[in-house]
Design a protein around this motif. Structure first.
Motif, mmCIF file in Angstrom:
data_model
loop_
_atom_site.group_PDB
_atom_site.id
_atom_site.type_symbol
_atom_site.label_atom_id
_atom_site.label_comp_id
_atom_site.label_asym_id
_atom_site.label_seq_id
_atom_site.Cartn_x
_atom_site.Cartn_y
_atom_site.Cartn_z
ATOM 1 N N ARG A 1 29.630 47.655 -0.793
ATOM 2 C CA ARG A 1 28.735 47.675 -1.305
ATOM 3 C C ARG A 1 28.116 48.449 -1.900
ATOM 4 N N ASN A 2 26.708 48.342 -2.801
ATOM 5 C CA ASN A 2 26.890 49.872 -3.889
ATOM 6 C C ASN A 2 25.539 51.137 -2.160
ATOM 7 N N GLU A 3 25.712 52.282 -2.452
ATOM 8 C CA GLU A 3 24.899 53.432 -1.659
ATOM 9 C C GLU A 3 23.667 53.412 -1.153
ATOM 10 N N LEU A 4 22.573 51.881 -1.821
ATOM 11 C CA LEU A 4 21.409 51.973 -1.437
ATOM 12 C C LEU A 4 21.883 51.304 -0.543
ATOM 13 N N LEU A 5 22.938 50.768 0.126
ATOM 14 C CA LEU A 5 22.764 49.965 1.525
ATOM 15 C C LEU A 5 23.912 50.958 2.418
ATOM 16 N N THR A 6 24.733 51.236 2.252
ATOM 17 C CA THR A 6 25.846 51.914 2.905
ATOM 18 C C THR A 6 25.249 53.563 2.933
ATOM 19 N N GLY A 7 24.548 53.948 2.513
ATOM 20 C CA GLY A 7 23.811 55.000 2.450
ATOM 21 C C GLY A 7 24.688 56.469 1.555
ATOM 22 N N GLY A 8 25.788 56.064 1.331
ATOM 23 C CA GLY A 8 27.075 57.085 1.000
ATOM 24 C C GLY A 8 27.062 58.353 1.490
ATOM 25 N N VAL A 9 26.808 59.933 1.467
ATOM 26 C CA VAL A 9 27.803 60.675 1.659
ATOM 27 C C VAL A 9 26.897 60.269 3.733
ATOM 28 N N CYS A 10 25.547 60.223 2.969
ATOM 29 C CA CYS A 10 25.117 60.247 4.550
ATOM 30 C C CYS A 10 25.260 59.893 5.522
ATOM 31 N N LYS A 11 26.508 58.628 5.143
ATOM 32 C CA LYS A 11 26.966 56.788 6.042
ATOM 33 C C LYS A 11 25.243 56.412 6.568
ATOM 34 N N ILE A 12 24.925 55.896 7.497
ATOM 35 C CA ILE A 12 24.089 54.907 7.659
ATOM 36 C C ILE A 12 22.838 55.666 7.443
ATOM 37 N N GLU A 13 22.489 56.959 7.718
ATOM 38 C CA GLU A 13 21.442 57.468 7.396
ATOM 39 C C GLU A 13 20.689 57.858 6.492
ATOM 40 N N GLY A 14 21.508 57.227 4.922
ATOM 41 C CA GLY A 14 20.963 57.835 4.230
ATOM 42 C C GLY A 14 20.770 55.709 3.528
ATOM 43 N N SER A 15 20.942 55.036 4.592
ATOM 44 C CA SER A 15 20.419 53.507 3.946
ATOM 45 C C SER A 15 19.367 53.304 3.971
ATOM 46 N N ILE A 16 19.005 52.157 2.936
ATOM 47 C CA ILE A 16 17.134 51.638 2.352
ATOM 48 C C ILE A 16 17.448 50.689 4.151
#
Length: 269
Positions: free
Chosen positions: A224-239
Motif C-alpha cells: 500500500r502507500n507510504e502513509l501507512l507503510t512508513g517508507g524508508v523509516c519503516k513503521i516509524e514513518g507510519s501514520i
C-alpha cells in the motif's frame, strides 16, 4: 537574563563536551558485532561521565536520573511498550500493510541486544537526564520538554529528511517518553519502553529503523502507500504510529494530572 545564560551555557556545555568525548575516542574493533557494541558503549560512558561532573557542578542539588520505585517502573515500562508495539504491529497486519516474507539467522543475538540497550540508555540519559532536569528546575516541564524533544529529533536526523510524518512520530514519541518519566518520576520507565520498541520492533521484527548494521530476525514486506507503510523509516514513518503515540500522550497526561491532584490533596490533608 542570568537564568537564561546559566541554563544555556550549562546545557550547551554538557552536550558539546559529550560530543567531543565521543568524537575523540576511537572504536577499537574490526569485528562488526564488537564494533557496534563499542560504538554504543563509548557514547553511554561519555554521557555518564558528563552527568557525574555536572551533578557535582550543581552541588548535588539536581536529580539527573530519578529512579523512583524501580519495580513499578519496570513493570509499567514492559506493559506500556508491549501494548504500544503490539497495537501498531497488529493494526498494520490487519490492514495488510505489512507481512512476513522471510527469516534471517543472527549470530551473537545477545550482544546485539546489549548494544541496543546501551544505545537506548544513552539516548534517554542524554535527552531526559541533566539537560531536561536543569531546564525543568530553572523554567518548567513545558520548556524542558520543548528543548529536549528538539534535541531528541536532531538525534534522529534521518527522520528530518524523510518527511513530516516521521518527524511527528519522533516528536510525539519524545513527548510520550517525557510524560512517562514525569508520571513515574523514574528514567527507568522511558528506558524500558524505548528498549522494547527498538529491540523487539527492530532486531526481532525488522520494522523499526536502527543503525544500518543492526540485523533483524524477520524480514517484512510493505504494501500500500507510504502513509501507512512508513517508507524508508519503516513503521516509524507510519501514520498509525502517530495516532497511537498521540493516544499514549493523552493517556499519560491524564495519569500525570491525576497523580498531581492526588498528591496535592494528600499534602493538604
Amino acid at each position: 537574563m542570568r537564568k537564561f545564560l546559566d541554563s544555556f551555557v550549562k546545557s550547551f556545555g554538557f552536550f558539546i563536551c559529550w560530543a567531543l568525548l565521543v568524537g575523540f575516542v576511537s572504536i577499537p574493533s574490526n569485528n562488526p558485532v564488537l564494533w557496534r557494541f563499542y560504538a554504543e558503549l563509548i557514547p553511554l560512558l561519555s554521557v555518564i561521565l558528563m552527568s557525574v561532573i555536572f551533578y557535582f557542578i550543581e552541588g548535588k542539588n539536581i536529580a539527573i536520573t530519578p529512579m523512583n520505585n524501580p519495580f513499578k517502573s519496570i513493570i509499567l515500562g514492559i506493559f506500556t511498550s508491549s501494548l504500544w508495539l503490539s497495537v501498531v504491529i497488529l493494526t498494520l497486519f490487519a490492514t495488510n500493510t505489512i507481512s512476513f516474507v522471510g527469516k534471517n539467522s543472527i549470530s551473537y543475538l545477545s550482544i546485539w541486544a546489549i548494544s541496543c540497550f546501551l544505545n537506548v540508555i544513552m539516548q534517554e540519559v542524554l535527552v531526559r537526564g541533566y539537560i531536561y532536569q536543569l531546564l525543568k528546575r530553572n523554567y518548567s516541564i513545558f520548556v524542558s520538554t520543548i528543548v529536549t524533544t528538539t534535541l531528541f529529533l536532531f538525534c534522529h536526523g534521518g527522520a528530518i529528511e524523510a518527511g513530516i510524518i516521521p518527524i511527528l512520530n519522533i516528536v510525539t514519541m519524545s513527548i510520550f517518553m517525557t510524560l512517562a518519566l514525569e508520571y513515574t518520576q523514574s528514567i527507568i520507565t522511558p528506558i524500558i519502553i524505548h528498549f522494547v520498541w527498538n529491540f523487539v520492533g527492530g532486531i526481532i521484527l525488522g520494522g523499526v529503523s536502527l543503525a544500518d548494521d543492526y540485523p533483524s530476525i524477520f524480514r517484512l514486506a510493505y504494501h500500500r502507500n507510504e502513509l501507512l507503510t512508513g517508507g524508508v523509516c519503516k513503521i516509524e514513518g507510519s501514520i498509525v504510529v502517530l495516532i497511537i503515540n498521540i493516544t499514549f500522550i493523552i493517556l499519560f497526561y491524564y495519569l500525570l494530572k491525576k497523580s498531581i491532584l492526588k498528591n496535592s490533596i494528600l499534602f493538604l490533608v
